[in-house]
Design a protein around this motif. Structure first.
Motif, PDB file in Angstrom:
ATOM      1  N   ILE A 127     -54.894-108.016  98.133  1.00 59.44           N
ATOM      2  CA  ILE A 127     -53.756-108.044  97.218  1.00 59.44           C
ATOM      3  C   ILE A 127     -52.478-108.127  98.044  1.00 59.44           C
ATOM      4  CG2 ILE A 127     -52.521-106.782  95.420  1.00 59.44           C
ATOM      5  CD1 ILE A 127     -55.210-105.501  94.684  1.00 59.44           C
ATOM      6  N   ALA A 128     -51.584-109.020  97.634  1.00 61.82           N
ATOM      7  CA  ALA A 128     -50.306-109.186  98.338  1.00 61.82           C
ATOM      8  C   ALA A 128     -49.173-109.193  97.320  1.00 61.82           C
ATOM      9  CB  ALA A 128     -50.302-110.496  99.131  1.00 61.82           C
ATOM     10  N   ILE A 129     -48.047-108.656  97.707  1.00 61.52           N
ATOM     11  CA  ILE A 129     -46.871-108.656  96.838  1.00 61.52           C
ATOM     12  C   ILE A 129     -46.257-110.057  96.825  1.00 61.52           C
ATOM     13  CG2 ILE A 129     -45.273-107.925  98.653  1.00 61.52           C
ATOM     14  CD1 ILE A 129     -43.891-106.132  96.503  1.00 61.52           C
ATOM     15  N   THR A 130     -45.771-110.479  95.679  1.00 62.55           N
ATOM     16  CA  THR A 130     -45.098-111.780  95.561  1.00 62.55           C
ATOM     17  C   THR A 130     -43.598-111.585  95.752  1.00 62.55           C
ATOM     18  OG1 THR A 130     -44.747-111.532  93.192  1.00 62.55           O
ATOM     19  CG2 THR A 130     -46.829-112.583  93.881  1.00 62.55           C
ATOM     20  N   ASP A 131     -42.871-112.683  95.855  1.00 61.81           N
ATOM     21  CA  ASP A 131     -41.411-112.596  95.942  1.00 61.81           C
ATOM     22  C   ASP A 131     -40.848-111.914  94.692  1.00 61.81           C
ATOM     23  OD1 ASP A 131     -41.424-113.843  98.408  1.00 61.81           O
ATOM     24  OD2 ASP A 131     -40.960-115.826  97.602  1.00 61.81           O
ATOM     25  N   THR A 132     -41.431-112.229  93.532  1.00 62.99           N
ATOM     26  CA  THR A 132     -40.995-111.591  92.280  1.00 62.99           C
ATOM     27  C   THR A 132     -41.263-110.090  92.332  1.00 62.99           C
ATOM     28  OG1 THR A 132     -41.450-113.615  91.066  1.00 62.99           O
ATOM     29  CG2 THR A 132     -41.279-111.599  89.764  1.00 62.99           C
ATOM     30  N   GLY A 133     -42.422-109.702  92.845  1.00 62.83           N
ATOM     31  CA  GLY A 133     -42.755-108.286  92.979  1.00 62.83           C
ATOM     32  C   GLY A 133     -41.810-107.571  93.913  1.00 62.83           C
ATOM     33  N   LEU A 134     -41.463-108.230  95.008  1.00 62.38           N
ATOM     34  CA  LEU A 134     -40.530-107.630  95.962  1.00 62.38           C
ATOM     35  C   LEU A 134     -39.151-107.451  95.331  1.00 62.38           C
ATOM     36  CD1 LEU A 134     -40.186-106.558  98.808  1.00 62.38           C
ATOM     37  CD2 LEU A 134     -39.664-108.876  99.552  1.00 62.38           C
ATOM     38  N   ARG A 135     -38.700-108.443  94.582  1.00 65.36           N
ATOM     39  CA  ARG A 135     -37.396-108.316  93.898  1.00 65.36           C
ATOM     40  C   ARG A 135     -37.419-107.182  92.878  1.00 65.36           C
ATOM     41  NH1 ARG A 135     -37.684-113.875  94.179  1.00 65.36           N
ATOM     42  NH2 ARG A 135     -38.382-114.061  92.027  1.00 65.36           N
ATOM     43  N   GLU A 136     -38.503-107.048  92.135  1.00 66.52           N
ATOM     44  CA  GLU A 136     -38.624-105.970  91.138  1.00 66.52           C
ATOM     45  C   GLU A 136     -38.621-104.607  91.818  1.00 66.52           C
ATOM     46  OE1 GLU A 136     -38.767-104.122  87.501  1.00 66.52           O
ATOM     47  OE2 GLU A 136     -38.340-106.224  87.943  1.00 66.52           O
ATOM     48  N   LEU A 137     -39.330-104.495  92.924  1.00 63.23           N
ATOM     49  CA  LEU A 137     -39.343-103.247  93.692  1.00 63.23           C
ATOM     50  C   LEU A 137     -37.946-102.929  94.206  1.00 63.23           C
ATOM     51  CD1 LEU A 137     -40.831-100.911  95.123  1.00 63.23           C
ATOM     52  CD2 LEU A 137     -41.290-102.515  97.000  1.00 63.23           C
ATOM     53  N   GLN A 138     -37.263-103.910  94.763  1.00 66.92           N
ATOM     54  CA  GLN A 138     -35.914-103.705  95.287  1.00 66.92           C
ATOM     55  C   GLN A 138     -34.941-103.306  94.182  1.00 66.92           C
ATOM     56  OE1 GLN A 138     -35.537-107.536  97.163  1.00 66.92           O
ATOM     57  NE2 GLN A 138     -36.146-106.758  99.166  1.00 66.92           N
ATOM     58  N   ARG A 139     -35.090-103.894  92.991  1.00 63.61           N
ATOM     59  CA  ARG A 139     -34.235-103.547  91.861  1.00 63.61           C
ATOM     60  C   ARG A 139     -34.451-102.088  91.469  1.00 63.61           C
ATOM     61  NH1 ARG A 139     -34.456-101.997  87.296  1.00 63.61           N
ATOM     62  NH2 ARG A 139     -36.677-102.299  87.094  1.00 63.61           N
ATOM     63  N   ASP A 140     -35.717-101.671  91.409  1.00 64.80           N
ATOM     64  CA  ASP A 140     -36.046-100.299  91.038  1.00 64.80           C
ATOM     65  C   ASP A 140     -35.491 -99.316  92.067  1.00 64.80           C
ATOM     66  OD1 ASP A 140     -38.023 -98.585  89.185  1.00 64.80           O
ATOM     67  OD2 ASP A 140     -38.179 -97.865  91.255  1.00 64.80           O
ATOM     68  N   VAL A 141     -35.690 -99.608  93.330  1.00 63.56           N
ATOM     69  CA  VAL A 141     -35.201 -98.735  94.400  1.00 63.56           C
ATOM     70  C   VAL A 141     -33.673 -98.666  94.376  1.00 63.56           C
ATOM     71  CG1 VAL A 141     -35.035 -98.490  96.915  1.00 63.56           C
ATOM     72  CG2 VAL A 141     -37.235 -99.017  95.862  1.00 63.56           C
ATOM     73  N   ALA A 142     -33.021 -99.804  94.187  1.00 65.49           N
ATOM     74  CA  ALA A 142     -31.557 -99.838  94.160  1.00 65.49           C
ATOM     75  C   ALA A 142     -31.012 -98.992  93.014  1.00 65.49           C
ATOM     76  CB  ALA A 142     -31.067-101.274  94.040  1.00 65.49           C
ATOM     77  N   GLU A 143     -31.688 -99.037  91.872  1.00 67.85           N
ATOM     78  CA  GLU A 143     -31.249 -98.243  90.720  1.00 67.85           C
ATOM     79  C   GLU A 143     -31.312 -96.747  91.034  1.00 67.85           C
ATOM     80  OE1 GLU A 143     -32.124 -98.455  85.982  1.00 67.85           O
ATOM     81  OE2 GLU A 143     -33.877 -98.521  87.277  1.00 67.85           O
ATOM     82  N   ARG A 144     -32.408 -96.318  91.638  1.00 66.64           N
ATOM     83  CA  ARG A 144     -32.552 -94.902  91.981  1.00 66.64           C
ATOM     84  C   ARG A 144     -31.603 -94.500  93.098  1.00 66.64           C
ATOM     85  NH1 ARG A 144     -38.277 -94.283  93.418  1.00 66.64           N
ATOM     86  NH2 ARG A 144     -38.349 -96.538  93.555  1.00 66.64           N
ATOM     87  N   ASP A 145     -31.423 -95.386  94.093  1.00 65.36           N
ATOM     88  CA  ASP A 145     -30.499 -95.083  95.189  1.00 65.36           C
ATOM     89  C   ASP A 145     -29.057 -94.967  94.687  1.00 65.36           C
ATOM     90  OD1 ASP A 145     -32.593 -95.017  96.983  1.00 65.36           O
ATOM     91  OD2 ASP A 145     -32.113 -96.945  97.927  1.00 65.36           O
ATOM     92  N   ALA A 146     -28.689 -95.812  93.729  1.00 64.82           N
ATOM     93  CA  ALA A 146     -27.333 -95.752  93.175  1.00 64.82           C
ATOM     94  C   ALA A 146     -27.100 -94.411  92.479  1.00 64.82           C
ATOM     95  CB  ALA A 146     -27.102 -96.908  92.204  1.00 64.82           C
ATOM     96  N   TRP A 147     -28.102 -93.945  91.726  1.00 60.79           N
ATOM     97  CA  TRP A 147     -27.948 -92.647  91.065  1.00 60.79           C
ATOM     98  C   TRP A 147     -27.786 -91.550  92.113  1.00 60.79           C
ATOM     99  CZ3 TRP A 147     -30.605 -88.133  91.628  1.00 60.79           C
ATOM    100  CH2 TRP A 147     -30.182 -87.093  90.804  1.00 60.79           C
ATOM    101  N   LEU A 148     -28.645 -91.587  93.147  1.00 66.19           N
ATOM    102  CA  LEU A 148     -28.594 -90.549  94.167  1.00 66.19           C
ATOM    103  C   LEU A 148     -27.276 -90.588  94.938  1.00 66.19           C
ATOM    104  CD1 LEU A 148     -30.044 -88.191  95.451  1.00 66.19           C
ATOM    105  CD2 LEU A 148     -31.277 -89.813  96.915  1.00 66.19           C
ATOM    106  N   ALA A 149     -26.777 -91.785  95.224  1.00 69.56           N
ATOM    107  CA  ALA A 149     -25.486 -91.897  95.910  1.00 69.56           C
ATOM    108  C   ALA A 149     -24.390 -91.252  95.063  1.00 69.56           C
ATOM    109  CB  ALA A 149     -25.159 -93.365  96.190  1.00 69.56           C
ATOM    110  N   GLY A 150     -24.444 -91.469  93.764  1.00 70.13           N
ATOM    111  CA  GLY A 150     -23.466 -90.829  92.878  1.00 70.13           C
ATOM    112  C   GLY A 150     -23.575 -89.318  92.902  1.00 70.13           C
ATOM    113  N   ALA A 151     -24.803 -88.816  92.991  1.00 73.30           N
ATOM    114  CA  ALA A 151     -25.006 -87.364  93.046  1.00 73.30           C
ATOM    115  C   ALA A 151     -24.507 -86.778  94.362  1.00 73.30           C
ATOM    116  CB  ALA A 151     -26.492 -87.043  92.851  1.00 73.30           C
ATOM    117  N   LEU A 152     -24.523 -87.571  95.422  1.00 77.22           N
ATOM    118  CA  LEU A 152     -24.075 -87.082  96.735  1.00 77.22           C
ATOM    119  C   LEU A 152     -22.556 -86.990  96.852  1.00 77.22           C
ATOM    120  CD1 LEU A 152     -26.493 -89.062  99.090  1.00 77.22           C
ATOM    121  CD2 LEU A 152     -26.654 -86.643  98.424  1.00 77.22           C
TER     122      LEU A 152
END
Length: 146
Positions: free
Chosen positions: A97-122
């Protein structure tokens, strides 16, 4: 598995760290947008992004699960175009099983959303407090890898 030390101060520290990390992890999971991928799907995509193409067994072992437990997750990710499955060249019975470019973009979007919340909390912390947390994060990675 290691046994707990007999020193009360180490047990107290371990309890405080566990409680703090679990509460923060739960909070970060709750700030994800509606329709976000499940934590199992994000975990699979994260493993594939970090390690590259892998067998279902390898991915499951990283989460201490049986491959059968993730069968539906793998199928859903493949159906949605987030991963691709191919036969292992060395063992045609095994799939890779390998991640696709679409999968990588979806993962990056999810991580960015959580990182943005955490940055706001900091924002409410001092620079010293933020640096302590950065150091603590590095130490937790070291413990997790150990």
């Amino acid at each position: 598995m290691t046994t707990a030390p007999d020193q009360p101060d180490l047990l107290e520290a371990a309890t405080a760290i566990r409680q703090g990390t679990q509460r923060l992890a739960r909070r970060v999971r709750t700030v994800r947008s509606a329709g976000a991928l499940s934590t199992n799907k994000i975990s699979v995509l994260s493993h594939l992004a970090r390690l590259g193409p892998s067998t279902p067994g390898e991915v499951a072992a990283l989460d201490r699960q049986q491959p059968q437990s993730l069968t539906r997750v793998f199928a859903d990710l493949e159906r949605d175009g987030l991963v691709v499955r191919s036969a292992d060249a060395g063992d045609r019975r095994q799939s890779i099983i390998a991640i696709t470019d679409t999968g990588l973009r979806e993962l990056q979007r999810d991580v960015a959303e959580r990182d943005a919340w955490l940055a706001g909390a900091l924002v409410g912390l001092s620079e010293t407090e933020r640096q302590v947390l950065v150091l603590a994060a590095a130490l937790m990675e070291q413990i997790a890898d150990g």
